[in-house]
Design a protein around this motif. Structure first.
Motif, PDB file in Angstrom:
ATOM      1  N   VAL A 184       0.838  -1.202   0.000  1.00 48.14           N
ATOM      2  CA  VAL A 184       0.000   0.000   0.000  1.00 48.14           C
ATOM      3  C   VAL A 184       0.874   1.253   0.000  1.00 48.14           C
ATOM      4  N   LEU A 185       1.931   1.231   0.791  1.00 46.48           N
ATOM      5  CA  LEU A 185       2.821   2.388   0.877  1.00 46.48           C
ATOM      6  C   LEU A 185       3.607   2.590  -0.419  1.00 46.48           C
ATOM      7  N   TRP A 186       4.052   1.499  -1.039  1.00 44.05           N
ATOM      8  CA  TRP A 186       4.750   1.623  -2.322  1.00 44.05           C
ATOM      9  C   TRP A 186       3.839   2.279  -3.361  1.00 44.05           C
ATOM     10  N   LEU A 187       2.587   1.824  -3.418  1.00 43.45           N
ATOM     11  CA  LEU A 187       1.656   2.347  -4.421  1.00 43.45           C
ATOM     12  C   LEU A 187       1.262   3.795  -4.132  1.00 43.45           C
ATOM     13  N   VAL A 188       1.013   4.105  -2.869  1.00 45.29           N
ATOM     14  CA  VAL A 188       0.696   5.491  -2.512  1.00 45.29           C
ATOM     15  C   VAL A 188       1.864   6.394  -2.870  1.00 45.29           C
ATOM     16  N   GLY A 189       3.082   5.941  -2.574  1.00 44.56           N
ATOM     17  CA  GLY A 189       4.262   6.720  -2.927  1.00 44.56           C
ATOM     18  C   GLY A 189       4.383   6.927  -4.425  1.00 44.56           C
ATOM     19  N   GLY A 190       4.098   5.880  -5.191  1.00 44.18           N
ATOM     20  CA  GLY A 190       4.186   5.998  -6.642  1.00 44.18           C
ATOM     21  C   GLY A 190       3.195   6.985  -7.224  1.00 44.18           C
ATOM     22  N   LEU A 191       2.085   7.183  -6.543  1.00 44.92           N
ATOM     23  CA  LEU A 191       1.041   8.104  -6.996  1.00 44.92           C
ATOM     24  C   LEU A 191       1.240   9.526  -6.474  1.00 44.92           C
ATOM     25  N   SER A 192       2.184   9.721  -5.574  1.00 47.14           N
ATOM     26  CA  SER A 192       2.316  11.000  -4.872  1.00 47.14           C
ATOM     27  C   SER A 192       3.468  11.831  -5.403  1.00 47.14           C
ATOM     28  N   ASP A 193       3.534  13.065  -4.945  1.00 45.03           N
ATOM     29  CA  ASP A 193       4.662  13.934  -5.257  1.00 45.03           C
ATOM     30  C   ASP A 193       5.908  13.425  -4.536  1.00 45.03           C
TER      31      ASP A 193
END
Length: 397
Positions: free
Chosen positions: A152-161
């Motif tokens: 979840v954190l990897w994907l959120v990071g990939g979508l974020s600034d």
């Protein structure tokens, strides 16, 4: 009863499973990944670039070593496992291609590829061992929970600034690296023990030694391709020679003095899971880091072999040798249970060289660092020749 996908008991003269062709084919993707990491550092040898390369290298190593654990248990000669390896290889190619822009436009591509490999492989493993022992299934259920949280954190990071991406990915990587050290403790599922990780030690040791070969080969490739495009004058030829001799010394330090003995110790260990976790899963990344930084150092030295070496070149040259010697020292401590004096002295000398660099040209810095590696390798070889043979060696092992 479901079909078993586990490896059969090892047979033959080696006493352990040999690395299969599909495993070697899978590793080719990581030649590309290591090359990408070297180029990332070469193009951005700053604090920020180093931090990016460090985080991405730890992620690349983690996805590779977790796959090596899985193929230690599952039989790559089975069609389903072979197809898994090919699918993971495809995802690994995407992951490797996204590395230079992982903190830019390709962050989501990197995260998707990474999560697919880590979490997807774990889900597949749970399917493959559905008819096996409860301890094996519980172990990977715990791992699945931990990797699911980090996913979840990897994907959120990939979508974020970028600032949020840094935060998410650092936490995700910390979760994954912490997991094995505390047995992937999960409420309701308990904690794994090293007995649950009863790996086939010789195979694990061989897999990791082959990754070292991959990293060394990448270093020679980067340096050779750079040298081929330069004028072949005395300074450039000397820089190329120092680079190649340094790679030879790195090979010697690992393969002449420890690789075979590490495999033997793993094969005969009463707790191979603990040794595989410490010596091969955690410590080996220092060796890989030393080789990657070494490729960067060789590029810097070949670019400007004479004249005052800039601080980045000296740091890369001495840092690569230091990381590699530290990795060797810790690895041999894990295998032998004692610190090897040659490596300690080598690290002290490298620290002293950093203080005395002054106005030395890059070629001279490279020659001194290479001399430390060669001297350490020679000392280790001599010390080994003077040792009393171990009982296992006396019987032909």
């Amino acid at each position: 009863m479901p079909r078993s996908y586990l490896r059969p008991a090892p047979t033959g003269e080696h006493g352990h499973h040999r690395v299969t062709n599909i495993e070697l084919f899978f590793d080719l993707v990581f030649v590309f990944a290591v090359t990408q990491l070297s180029h990332l550092l070469i193009g951005n040898f700053t604090l920020e670039g180093g931090a990016q390369a460090l985080l991405l290298m730890l992620a690349v190593w983690w996805v590779w070593i977790f796959t090596s654990w899985v193929t230690n248990w599952l039989d790559p000669e089975k069609l389903a496992i072979r197809m898994l390896m090919l699918v993971l290889m495809t995802a690994g190619l995407l992951l490797s291609a996204s590395l230079p822009q992982a903190f830019g436009s390709r962050g989501l591509a990197f995260a998707l590829a990474y999560v697919f490999m880590q979490f997807g492989r774990t889900v597949f493993f749970l399917w493959a061992v559905r008819g096996e022992s409860v301890s094996m299934r519980r172990n990977f259920q715990r791992i699945g929970v931990w990797l699911g949280i980090s996913a979840v954190l990897w994907l959120v990071g990939g979508l974020s600034d970028v600032p949020v991406r840094w935060t998410c990915w650092i936490i995700a990587l910390a979760i994954e690296w912490l997991g094995p050290s505390i047995g992937f403790y999960t409420p309701g599922l308990g904690r794994s023990t090293t007995n649950d990780w009863n790996v086939e030690g010789g195979h694990m040791a061989e897999r990791c030694s082959l990754f070292i070969i991959i990293a060394l080969g990448e270093s020679v490739l980067v340096t050779g391709s750079t040298f081929a495009g330069l004028e072949w004058n005395g300074a450039n030829i000397a820089a190329m020679a120092m680079s190649f001799i340094g790679s030879l010394a790195m090979w010697w330090l690992y393969f002449d003095t420890i690789a075979e003995r590490g495999a033997h110790t793993m094969s005969h260990s009463s707790d191979p899971g603990r040794l595989a976790r410490l010596a091969y899963t955690y410590i080996h990344v220092l060796l890989v880091a030393g080789i990657i930084v070494g490729a960067v150092a060789d590029e810097f030295v070949l670019a400007h072999p004479v004249g005052h070496a800039h601080a980045g070149a000296s740091l890369a040259v001495l840092g690569s040798a230091g990381l590699y010697l530290l990795g060797n020292l810790l690895f041999k401590w894990a295998i032998f249970g004692r610190v090897r004096p040659a490596h300690t002295v080598g690290l002290v000398v490298l620290a002293g060289l950093w203080l005395l660099m002054g106005d030395l040209p890059a070629l001279a810095v490279s020659a001194l660092a290479t001399g430390v590696l060669c001297g350490t390798a020679a000392w280790e070889w001599y010390a080994r020749s003077c040792e009393t043979p171990e009982p296992a060696r006396a019987h032909g092992h």
